[in-house]
Scaffold this motif. Sequence first.
Motif, PDB file in Angstrom:
ATOM      1  N   SER A  34      -5.287  -0.295   3.222  1.00 53.98           N
ATOM      2  CA  SER A  34      -4.772  -0.126   1.871  1.00 53.98           C
ATOM      3  C   SER A  34      -4.941  -1.405   1.066  1.00 53.98           C
ATOM      4  CB  SER A  34      -3.289   0.264   1.906  1.00 53.98           C
ATOM      5  OG  SER A  34      -2.521  -0.760   2.504  1.00 53.98           O
ATOM      6  N   ASP A 104      -4.134   4.330   3.670  1.00 49.80           N
ATOM      7  CA  ASP A 104      -5.089   3.211   3.745  1.00 49.80           C
ATOM      8  C   ASP A 104      -6.235   3.323   2.751  1.00 49.80           C
ATOM      9  OD1 ASP A 104      -3.652   1.880   5.702  1.00 49.80           O
ATOM     10  OD2 ASP A 104      -4.758   2.802   7.359  1.00 49.80           O
ATOM     11  N   CYS A 137       1.376  -3.869   0.525  1.00 49.37           N
ATOM     12  CA  CYS A 137      -0.075  -3.936   0.716  1.00 49.37           C
ATOM     13  C   CYS A 137      -0.674  -5.115  -0.063  1.00 49.37           C
ATOM     14  CB  CYS A 137      -0.737  -2.620   0.315  1.00 49.37           C
ATOM     15  SG  CYS A 137      -0.878  -2.359  -1.455  1.00 49.37           S
TER      16      CYS A 137
END
Length: 198
Positions: A34, A104, A137
Amino acid sequence: MMIYGFFYWLVRILMSLYFRIEVSGLEHVPKRGSVLILVNHITFLDPPMAAILMPRPVYFMAKAELFSVPVFGWLIRRLHAFPVHRGKADRKAIRTSLQLLARDQALMIFPEGHRSHQGPLQEARAGAVYLAQKTGCPCLPIGISGQYGFRKTIRYSIGELFTIPPEMERHDAQKMIMEKIAEQIEAPAHQESLPKKV
């Protein structure tokens, strides 16, 4: 994915013929996992232009009104766009964003929310900070500078990944995002031409 791949190369070729495109920092783009791609906003061409720079598929928000345009709305959905209602907290768009990052994927957003037309950078919206802090992330800053026009040079500088600590105060995080993007706009980076395989 077939439609995305076809238009990726079509737009890439057409844009490289019309503009002089320079890009630096591609080595900072993670090949997997991600990532929240944060880009300043100059014109309506920014989403497709920035997307074709990436060596991996990206998803991005687009204003909800575009999805009601015949054919065009159908097309941008298949090019990984999803609607966001601007001017209010769009819970569905946020939920979609969180789901993509949980899978992701690479999500590209324009923190300013509106185009700055080469003027001073605007403040980052709270949504960008929320996504970064909620997911943890990495964030990838991209600075766009130059001019869109026939055979004019437009530059894309991709910075190093950074993260926003979950405890950071929202206003400080908003400022941090735009500072990271500003650094790329101002950086006299070594440039590579777009046609080079990435």
